[in-house]
Structure formats: C-alpha cells, structure tokens
Scaffold this motif. Sequence first.
Motif, short mmCIF file in Angstrom:
data_model
loop_
_atom_site.label_atom_id
_atom_site.label_comp_id
_atom_site.label_asym_id
_atom_site.label_seq_id
_atom_site.Cartn_x
_atom_site.Cartn_y
_atom_site.Cartn_z
N UNK A 15 0.83 -1.22 0.00
CA UNK A 15 0.00 0.00 0.00
C UNK A 15 0.86 1.26 0.00
N UNK A 16 1.96 1.24 0.73
CA UNK A 16 2.87 2.38 0.76
C UNK A 16 3.45 2.63 -0.63
N UNK A 17 3.83 1.57 -1.31
CA UNK A 17 4.37 1.71 -2.67
C UNK A 17 3.31 2.25 -3.62
N UNK A 18 2.08 1.76 -3.50
CA UNK A 18 1.00 2.25 -4.35
C UNK A 18 0.72 3.72 -4.07
N UNK A 19 0.72 4.10 -2.81
CA UNK A 19 0.49 5.50 -2.45
C UNK A 19 1.60 6.39 -3.00
N UNK A 20 2.83 5.94 -2.89
CA UNK A 20 3.95 6.72 -3.42
C UNK A 20 3.81 6.91 -4.93
N UNK A 21 3.39 5.87 -5.62
CA UNK A 21 3.20 5.97 -7.08
C UNK A 21 2.07 6.92 -7.42
N UNK A 22 0.97 6.85 -6.68
CA UNK A 22 -0.14 7.78 -6.92
C UNK A 22 0.27 9.21 -6.67
#
Length: 62
Positions: A15-22
Amino acid sequence: MKTTKDSPSSVVRTLTAQLAELKRRHRDEVQTLRQALESVQSENLKLRRRLGPRHAARLESP
C-alpha cells in the motif's frame, strides 16, 4: 496458514508503494497542468497586447 506474501508488513509495504506511485503521478499531472496554464496565460497576454488597450477594456467590461 498465512504466507509471507499476506503478512501485515507486506500489505503495508504494498500500500505504501501504491500510495507513493499515486503521489508521483499526481505531482506529474499537476506540473503538466501548471505548465499548460502558464502557456495559455502567456498566449492570452500576447493577444491582449496585440489588441491594444481599447479592445482589452471592452473585453473586460460586461
């Protein structure tokens, strides 16, 4: 039985990686929109200058 893939820390990392990408995509989109806005505002200013003060005053009044 839970696998390592499903562990809470793995989910948090995902989720942290997805948030960073967003966030990165959002920053890129905002930067693109700001550049487009600056370009349009510059073009608008050039056109107003070409029209002259009398035309600009007529465009601004209702």
